[in-house]
Design an enzyme around this catalytic site. Structure first.
Site, PDB file in Angstrom:
ATOM      1  N   LYS A  80       0.853  -1.202   0.000  1.00 18.38           N
ATOM      2  CA  LYS A  80       0.000   0.000   0.000  1.00 18.38           C
ATOM      3  C   LYS A  80       0.877   1.237   0.000  1.00 18.38           C
ATOM      4  CE  LYS A  80      -4.112   1.902   0.540  1.00 18.38           C
ATOM      5  NZ  LYS A  80      -3.778   2.749  -0.620  1.00 18.38           N
ATOM      6  N   LYS A 104       5.116   2.786   8.595  1.00 19.66           N
ATOM      7  CA  LYS A 104       3.936   3.551   9.005  1.00 19.66           C
ATOM      8  C   LYS A 104       2.758   2.608   9.277  1.00 19.66           C
ATOM      9  CE  LYS A 104       3.356   7.121   6.333  1.00 19.66           C
ATOM     10  NZ  LYS A 104       2.906   8.110   5.324  1.00 19.66           N
ATOM     11  N   LYS A 116       5.382   2.294  -2.903  1.00 19.11           N
ATOM     12  CA  LYS A 116       5.280   3.680  -3.364  1.00 19.11           C
ATOM     13  C   LYS A 116       5.452   3.699  -4.862  1.00 19.11           C
ATOM     14  CE  LYS A 116       4.921   7.709  -1.298  1.00 19.11           C
ATOM     15  NZ  LYS A 116       4.198   7.828  -0.020  1.00 19.11           N
ATOM     16  N   THR A 201      -5.188  13.153   5.843  1.00 23.14           N
ATOM     17  CA  THR A 201      -3.785  13.285   6.248  1.00 23.14           C
ATOM     18  C   THR A 201      -3.610  14.541   7.099  1.00 23.14           C
ATOM     19  OG1 THR A 201      -3.157  12.206   4.188  1.00 23.14           O
ATOM     20  CG2 THR A 201      -1.388  13.246   5.424  1.00 23.14           C
ATOM     21  N   SER A 392      -7.508   5.473   3.955  1.00 22.07           N
ATOM     22  CA  SER A 392      -7.460   4.589   2.789  1.00 22.07           C
ATOM     23  C   SER A 392      -7.912   3.181   3.178  1.00 22.07           C
ATOM     24  CB  SER A 392      -6.030   4.486   2.244  1.00 22.07           C
ATOM     25  OG  SER A 392      -5.757   5.522   1.338  1.00 22.07           O
TER      26      SER A 392
HETATM   27  N1  GLU Z   1       0.504   8.885   0.094  1.00 26.40           N
HETATM   28  C1  GLU Z   1       0.037   8.782   1.437  1.00 26.40           C
HETATM   29  C2  GLU Z   1       1.175   8.428   2.378  1.00 26.40           C
HETATM   30  O1  GLU Z   1       2.312   8.659   2.071  1.00 26.40           O
HETATM   31  C3  GLU Z   1      -1.147   7.846   1.550  1.00 26.40           C
HETATM   32  C4  GLU Z   1      -0.904   6.448   1.152  1.00 26.40           C
HETATM   33  C5  GLU Z   1      -2.156   5.579   1.077  1.00 26.40           C
HETATM   34  O2  GLU Z   1      -3.230   6.055   1.391  1.00 26.40           O
HETATM   35  O3  GLU Z   1      -2.003   4.442   0.668  1.00 26.40           O
HETATM   36  O4  GLU Z   1       0.969   8.002   3.473  1.00 26.40           O
END
Ligand code: GLU
Length: 459
Positions: A80, A104, A116, A201, A392
């Site tokens: 993810k 995370k 990513k 976020t 998410s």
């Molecule tokens: N891009 C966001 C992050 O860096 C969200 C990632 C997601 O929702 O999968 O945490």
């Protein structure tokens, strides 16, 4: 893998190997071997996918655009992480950011792994039609590795719900008849997205700060006062003060943080500076954030950058250069732009006593060590900015059940999830002499190590 995450993994494992209460059944030579295996596994991504997307631009030209999808680790669940569109995207950066996602999710007990994506473009230089083609091509090139139970992308820097809607649409066309709602998160609400995902976020980033400076501080004031701990001293010195706040970045995260700070009635805040890619706006009396949000919404996401535009926005502010936001004399600075903003060159000019990382990796390791040694409390990215991935996860769940939550319900669930993590890491943070980042990293690596051991991956 990028040095930063290899160092994180190494130092966290070092702390864990010495902690005999962690996996006590592993001792002697077996313990040594298991930890050597963990280092090998966690300091390397599982897959680095790179493609050069062939794009026929609207102007008739055909170009090749480098694009990545890095899958770091999936021991806790499907990969993810967001997809960013930015001209500075490069392999090292995407690998690092993918590893941060693993940490995370582990820290917040979100049942996902870490990944990513990135596309090396400045999206502002492409037409809407071109961006649509780039999104479709991205899914076509990487479709074998994506899917609701495999790897689930989301927005990141330079992407949003429009891109996720396009990408999910393409995914659905490539795999007719298969389930698709959970293949991307951060979609528009009309297209199966979750209420509150866009704000998640920023809300989570501000909530992290509010929890520390209000809920936790009020409850634990006398316990904190008894600690001979530099970070406890920092937060106690700021208790009940009118807190001056600066916010770097006024995008999806920064603007929500600034508004939350402006509207917060738990803490006494004054948002004196905000910035974007062009300017810093400063007013020692406090900026009118709702008017700025309105202005940026109507002006392609930009803050006013001339005195005339400031007037037009209906606010009072001095215009400074865009880096000024970092070094203005404030109690708190939220970093909600890009990585490596506070670094070796400017670390000595930072005056804030609390730094909150809304972006991923905005404080370099060198600056982190320097500022932490001075008692500056740095709330790290993997703790502070997890709101996006937590919602998410809620979106992914709602897509499976095809039952959707009210917006307030989403925020409630988000806060509960984050609170659980704070209550795990904060007491130990103030009991130890180490920075909060170290504590969070150790927790995340501990969770990953435990599951890897239980699943028999270490022998
Ligand atoms: N891009 C966001 C992050 O860096 C969200 C990632 C997601 O929702 O999968 O945490």
């Amino acid at each position: 893998m990028g040095n930063q995450t290899v160092d994180i993994v190494k130092s966290s494992l070092q702390a864990l190997v010495d902690d005999k209460s962690f996996l006590p059944e592993l001792s002697g030579e077996r313990r040594k071997k298991a930890f050597t295996s963990l280092l090998a596994i966690l300091s390397t991504p599982n897959h680095v996918n790179k493609s050069f997307l062939r794009i026929a631009l609207e102007n008739g030209q055909v170009v090749r655009i480098p694009a990545y999808r890095v899958q770091h680790n999936n021991i806790l669940g499907p990969y993810k992480g967001g997809i960013r569109f930015h001209e500075s995207v490069n392999e090292d950066e995407v690998v690092n950011l993918a590893a941060l996602m693993t940490l995370k999710n582990a820290l917040h007990q979100v049942p996902f792994g870490g990944a990513k994506g990135g596309v090396v473009i400045n999206p502002r230089e492409f037409s809407e039609k071109d961006l649509y083609v780039i999104c479709k091509k991205y899914v076509q090139y990487f479709s074998d590795s994506l899917g609701p139970d495999k790897d689930i992308p989301a927005p990141d820097v330079g992407t949003g719900e429009r891109e996720m809607d396009w990408m999910m649409g393409e995914y659905k066309s490539i795999r007719p008849g298969e389930s698709y709602r959970g293949s991307f998160t951060g979609k528009s609400v009309e297209n199966g997205g979750s209420l509150g995902r866009r704000e998640a976020t920023g809300k989570g980033v501000y909530y992290t700060f509010r929890y520390l400076m209000h809920d936790f501080l009020n409850l634990q004031e006398s316990w904190l006062a008894e600690r001979d701990n530099p970070f406890a001293k920092t937060v106690l010195a700021l208790k009940d003060k009118l807190l001056s706040v600066a916010v770097q970045g006024f995008g999806n995260v920064g603007s929500v943080v600034a508004l939350a700070a402006f509207q917060c009635n738990h803490l006494n805040n004054k948002v004196v500076a905000v910035s974007d890619r062009n300017v810093t706006l400063y007013n020692s009396e406090g900026l009118n954030i709702p008017s700025l949000v309105k202005y940026s919404y109507a002006n392609n996401g930009d803050l006013p950058k001339t005195d005339e535009m400031v007037k037009l926005a209906g606010i009072k502010a001095e215009i400074l250069n865009r880096e000024a936001v970092l070094t203005i004399d404030t109690d708190v600075v939220f970093l909600a732009a890009l990585e490596n903003q506070v670094h070796g060159e400017n670390k000595k000019d930072i005056k804030a006593r609390i730094i909150v990382e809304g972006a991923n990796a905005p404080v370099s390791t060198e600056a982190d060590e320097y500022l932490s040694a001075k008692g500056v409390v740095i709330i790290p990215d993997i703790l502070a900015n997890a709101g996006g991935v937590i919602v998410s996860y809620l979106e992914w769940l709602q897509g499976r059940e095809t039952q959707f939550y009210q917006e307030e319900e989403v925020y409630q669930k988000l806060y509960e999830k984050m609170k659980e993590t704070f209550d795990t890491v904060l007491p130990q943070f103030f009991a130890d002499p180490y920075p909060l980042r170290r504590n969070c990293n150790i927790h995340a690596v501990m969770k990953l190590s435990m599951i890897m051991y239980r699943q028999g991956k270490l022998y």
